[in-house]
Write a protein that holds these residues in place. Sequence first.
Motif, mmCIF file in Angstrom:
data_model
loop_
_atom_site.group_PDB
_atom_site.id
_atom_site.type_symbol
_atom_site.label_atom_id
_atom_site.label_comp_id
_atom_site.label_asym_id
_atom_site.label_seq_id
_atom_site.Cartn_x
_atom_site.Cartn_y
_atom_site.Cartn_z
ATOM 1 N N ASN A 1 41.505 -49.995 -56.054
ATOM 2 C CA ASN A 1 41.825 -48.567 -56.080
ATOM 3 C C ASN A 1 42.686 -48.273 -57.312
ATOM 4 O O ASN A 1 43.828 -48.696 -57.406
ATOM 5 C CB ASN A 1 42.579 -48.215 -54.785
ATOM 6 N N LEU A 2 42.111 -47.526 -58.276
ATOM 7 C CA LEU A 2 42.811 -47.267 -59.539
ATOM 8 C C LEU A 2 44.012 -46.349 -59.346
ATOM 9 O O LEU A 2 45.056 -46.540 -59.956
ATOM 10 C CB LEU A 2 41.848 -46.644 -60.562
ATOM 11 N N LEU A 3 43.862 -45.330 -58.507
ATOM 12 C CA LEU A 3 44.978 -44.415 -58.265
ATOM 13 C C LEU A 3 46.176 -45.175 -57.704
ATOM 14 O O LEU A 3 47.319 -44.935 -58.089
ATOM 15 C CB LEU A 3 44.549 -43.314 -57.288
ATOM 16 N N LYS A 4 45.888 -46.147 -56.836
ATOM 17 C CA LYS A 4 46.972 -46.900 -56.207
ATOM 18 C C LYS A 4 47.776 -47.670 -57.255
ATOM 19 O O LYS A 4 48.983 -47.847 -57.115
ATOM 20 C CB LYS A 4 46.401 -47.853 -55.152
ATOM 21 N N GLY A 5 47.094 -48.096 -58.334
ATOM 22 C CA GLY A 5 47.805 -48.760 -59.425
ATOM 23 C C GLY A 5 48.920 -47.882 -59.965
ATOM 24 O O GLY A 5 50.059 -48.338 -60.168
ATOM 25 N N GLY A 6 48.603 -46.607 -60.175
ATOM 26 C CA GLY A 6 49.615 -45.663 -60.656
ATOM 27 C C GLY A 6 50.725 -45.461 -59.650
ATOM 28 O O GLY A 6 51.914 -45.406 -60.006
ATOM 29 N N LEU A 7 50.353 -45.375 -58.358
ATOM 30 C CA LEU A 7 51.359 -45.111 -57.317
ATOM 31 C C LEU A 7 52.310 -46.290 -57.147
ATOM 32 O O LEU A 7 53.492 -46.108 -56.845
ATOM 33 C CB LEU A 7 50.667 -44.811 -55.977
ATOM 34 N N VAL A 8 51.806 -47.517 -57.326
ATOM 35 C CA VAL A 8 52.648 -48.705 -57.119
ATOM 36 C C VAL A 8 53.501 -48.998 -58.352
ATOM 37 O O VAL A 8 54.677 -49.330 -58.238
ATOM 38 C CB VAL A 8 51.774 -49.938 -56.768
ATOM 39 N N TYR A 9 52.925 -48.848 -59.549
ATOM 40 C CA TYR A 9 53.579 -49.373 -60.753
ATOM 41 C C TYR A 9 54.308 -48.332 -61.610
ATOM 42 O O TYR A 9 55.114 -48.692 -62.459
ATOM 43 C CB TYR A 9 52.564 -50.135 -61.613
ATOM 44 N N ALA A 10 54.020 -47.044 -61.431
ATOM 45 C CA ALA A 10 54.718 -46.032 -62.253
ATOM 46 C C ALA A 10 56.202 -45.998 -61.880
ATOM 47 O O ALA A 10 56.574 -46.260 -60.727
ATOM 48 C CB ALA A 10 54.092 -44.664 -62.045
ATOM 49 N N ASP A 11 57.050 -45.660 -62.844
ATOM 50 C CA ASP A 11 58.492 -45.587 -62.578
ATOM 51 C C ASP A 11 58.849 -44.361 -61.752
ATOM 52 O O ASP A 11 59.862 -44.339 -61.061
ATOM 53 C CB ASP A 11 59.258 -45.569 -63.905
ATOM 54 N N ALA A 12 58.033 -43.315 -61.850
ATOM 55 C CA ALA A 12 58.233 -42.121 -61.009
ATOM 56 C C ALA A 12 56.870 -41.508 -60.732
ATOM 57 O O ALA A 12 55.930 -41.673 -61.516
ATOM 58 C CB ALA A 12 59.143 -41.119 -61.698
ATOM 59 N N ILE A 13 56.772 -40.807 -59.606
ATOM 60 C CA ILE A 13 55.518 -40.149 -59.208
ATOM 61 C C ILE A 13 55.818 -38.668 -59.042
ATOM 62 O O ILE A 13 56.856 -38.297 -58.465
ATOM 63 C CB ILE A 13 54.995 -40.710 -57.870
ATOM 64 N N THR A 14 54.941 -37.829 -59.563
ATOM 65 C CA THR A 14 55.085 -36.398 -59.281
ATOM 66 C C THR A 14 53.767 -35.878 -58.719
ATOM 67 O O THR A 14 52.710 -36.481 -58.900
ATOM 68 C CB THR A 14 55.433 -35.563 -60.538
ATOM 69 N N THR A 15 53.881 -34.766 -58.025
ATOM 70 C CA THR A 15 52.683 -34.021 -57.650
ATOM 71 C C THR A 15 52.984 -32.544 -57.862
ATOM 72 O O THR A 15 54.103 -32.187 -58.233
ATOM 73 C CB THR A 15 52.202 -34.353 -56.235
ATOM 74 N N VAL A 16 51.985 -31.694 -57.647
ATOM 75 C CA VAL A 16 52.018 -30.369 -58.264
ATOM 76 C C VAL A 16 52.606 -29.255 -57.383
ATOM 77 O O VAL A 16 52.433 -28.087 -57.675
ATOM 78 C CB VAL A 16 50.605 -29.992 -58.772
ATOM 79 N N SER A 17 53.304 -29.634 -56.309
ATOM 80 C CA SER A 17 54.131 -28.670 -55.575
ATOM 81 C C SER A 17 55.028 -29.435 -54.611
ATOM 82 O O SER A 17 54.714 -30.558 -54.213
ATOM 83 C CB SER A 17 53.283 -27.646 -54.794
ATOM 84 N N LYS A 18 56.144 -28.824 -54.244
ATOM 85 C CA LYS A 18 57.109 -29.505 -53.366
ATOM 86 C C LYS A 18 56.517 -29.735 -51.971
ATOM 87 O O LYS A 18 56.682 -30.792 -51.368
ATOM 88 C CB LYS A 18 58.396 -28.672 -53.270
ATOM 89 N N THR A 19 55.821 -28.732 -51.459
ATOM 90 C CA THR A 19 55.257 -28.872 -50.103
ATOM 91 C C THR A 19 54.190 -29.965 -50.069
ATOM 92 O O THR A 19 54.150 -30.777 -49.139
ATOM 93 C CB THR A 19 54.674 -27.526 -49.619
ATOM 94 N N TYR A 20 53.342 -30.013 -51.093
ATOM 95 C CA TYR A 20 52.300 -31.053 -51.148
ATOM 96 C C TYR A 20 52.939 -32.448 -51.225
ATOM 97 O O TYR A 20 52.449 -33.401 -50.621
ATOM 98 C CB TYR A 20 51.372 -30.812 -52.337
ATOM 99 N N ALA A 21 54.068 -32.570 -51.931
ATOM 100 C CA ALA A 21 54.774 -33.864 -52.012
ATOM 101 C C ALA A 21 55.204 -34.329 -50.621
ATOM 102 O O ALA A 21 55.178 -35.527 -50.321
ATOM 103 C CB ALA A 21 55.989 -33.748 -52.934
ATOM 104 N N ASN A 22 55.584 -33.390 -49.759
ATOM 105 C CA ASN A 22 55.929 -33.747 -48.369
ATOM 106 C C ASN A 22 54.681 -33.988 -47.536
ATOM 107 O O ASN A 22 54.616 -34.940 -46.744
ATOM 108 C CB ASN A 22 56.771 -32.635 -47.730
ATOM 109 N N GLU A 23 53.669 -33.133 -47.704
ATOM 110 C CA GLU A 23 52.451 -33.242 -46.895
ATOM 111 C C GLU A 23 51.765 -34.595 -47.072
ATOM 112 O O GLU A 23 51.282 -35.181 -46.108
ATOM 113 C CB GLU A 23 51.473 -32.118 -47.266
ATOM 114 N N ILE A 24 51.698 -35.098 -48.313
ATOM 115 C CA ILE A 24 50.932 -36.332 -48.565
ATOM 116 C C ILE A 24 51.630 -37.573 -48.017
ATOM 117 O O ILE A 24 51.060 -38.660 -48.046
ATOM 118 C CB ILE A 24 50.598 -36.518 -50.066
ATOM 119 N N GLN A 25 52.841 -37.404 -47.479
ATOM 120 C CA GLN A 25 53.486 -38.533 -46.793
ATOM 121 C C GLN A 25 53.079 -38.602 -45.322
ATOM 122 O O GLN A 25 53.551 -39.463 -44.578
ATOM 123 C CB GLN A 25 55.006 -38.416 -46.924
ATOM 124 N N ASN A 26 52.177 -37.679 -44.906
ATOM 125 C CA ASN A 26 51.661 -37.671 -43.534
ATOM 126 C C ASN A 26 50.184 -38.056 -43.535
ATOM 127 O O ASN A 26 49.472 -37.772 -44.498
ATOM 128 C CB ASN A 26 51.815 -36.271 -42.920
#
Length: 480
Positions: free
Chosen positions: A201-226
Amino acid sequence: MKKILFVASEAVPFIKTGGLADVVGSLPKYLDKRYFDARVILPKYMCMREDIRNSLEYIGAFYIDYAGTRKYVGVLKKELDGVIFYFIDNEEYFGGPTPYGDWLYDIEKFIFFSQAALCALPFVDFRPDLIHCHDWQTGLVPVYLKDRFAGGEFFRGIKSVFTIHNLKFQGTWDVKTIKYFSGLSDYYFTPDKLEAFKDGNLLKGGLVYADAITTVSKTYANEIQNPFYGEGMDGLLRARKNDLRGIVNGIDYNEFNPETDKLIYNNYNSKNFRKEKIKNKRALQNDLGFPVDDRKFMLAIVSRLTDQKGLDLVEYMMDQICDENTQLVVLGTGDPRYENMFRHYAWKYPDRVSANIYYSEDMSHKMYAAADAFLMPSLFEPCGLSQLMSLRYGTLPIVRETGGLCDTVESYNEFESKGTGFSFANYNAHEMMDRINFARHIYYDKKREWNKMIDRAMAVDFSWKQSALEYQALYDWLIG
């Protein structure tokens, strides 16, 4: 001067299939040039407009070893709005009629792009302090920075940020194939690294190894943890929640400006919209063959016609939406089920429904300026740009409270006279219909309140200026 490199698969005005291109094309030019030297690296697609391709300046070429063969890497550049864009050229990979197509081929070509982009940095003599990667196509860049590029002096200490624009698309294929093209060892293909549900999974590479992760709204950042929104990555995102932040996308307030927009029928601003905005509605009614009638409530949908956009709710309620006082204008393409559904209702109610099953930038601007309200009842919406455009044009959004829609549209409160639009919480057709009816009630029976809402909608600032400040703070925090 802090040096930032954006690595992405698309950017306006060069190539665009979605909101990702708007971010990568706009954000770098809004970073403060006194403190940040921001540059962008993209593939050089043959499907870019010919005049754009011809305007690129050739820098040079080199070869890299890729999947057991030597591959050509051409490097070109163009400066635009004070930002340097680099382009990686390889016709074998980027010569197709569209930027994306066959999944396996896309996996191969974007792994190539990630390697070639990093190899091109010493070649163009640009050493970034931070590399900002976007979506699965560049998910391996943070991995490579910790792996094969970690040893040399040039790459040591480069930080990485990974931005999720839409978690649904992850760049997955079997482990053997991804291992072959990436050249990464077995060490990386375990469930705590690049393996997910037995696949690579290429996306997972970014999620595991990047020093910080952002997404494009505050609510979505909370939602994707569910689990419902997390697309299988919710556990990993919960584990990295301290490194995850949501920053709402902006829109270009010069391009989307009802006072100067050359694509709309009649210009207006927040002071004169009461008299001038209506002229856009009359002109659009005339162009679409609708009865020209100021009393009709015009509702617009500009969207990809897919399940994600909540169109099953719209389908369920079409007869109620299209009452005799309402005109519904639809623009977009997508799932044949929805294309045909809107065509059917345009045939059934020719004086109430206009189905424009194509996409046109000109027509979208005309609709944002002409409509009274804008409908966007999405199932999920990482950020959403259409509601930002409709706010800018004083066309009040009716949205579901999810992701960026929740963060950007303040629901109308009639008791406190607050709000910039109308929203509903549950993914439910009757709840959506209730808000449409409530919006119609305010429009017809409390016109003064409706106009005050337009005042507030046109006054909110979702320009890139605002988002750029948040990104600058993130870069400063990481680079130190």
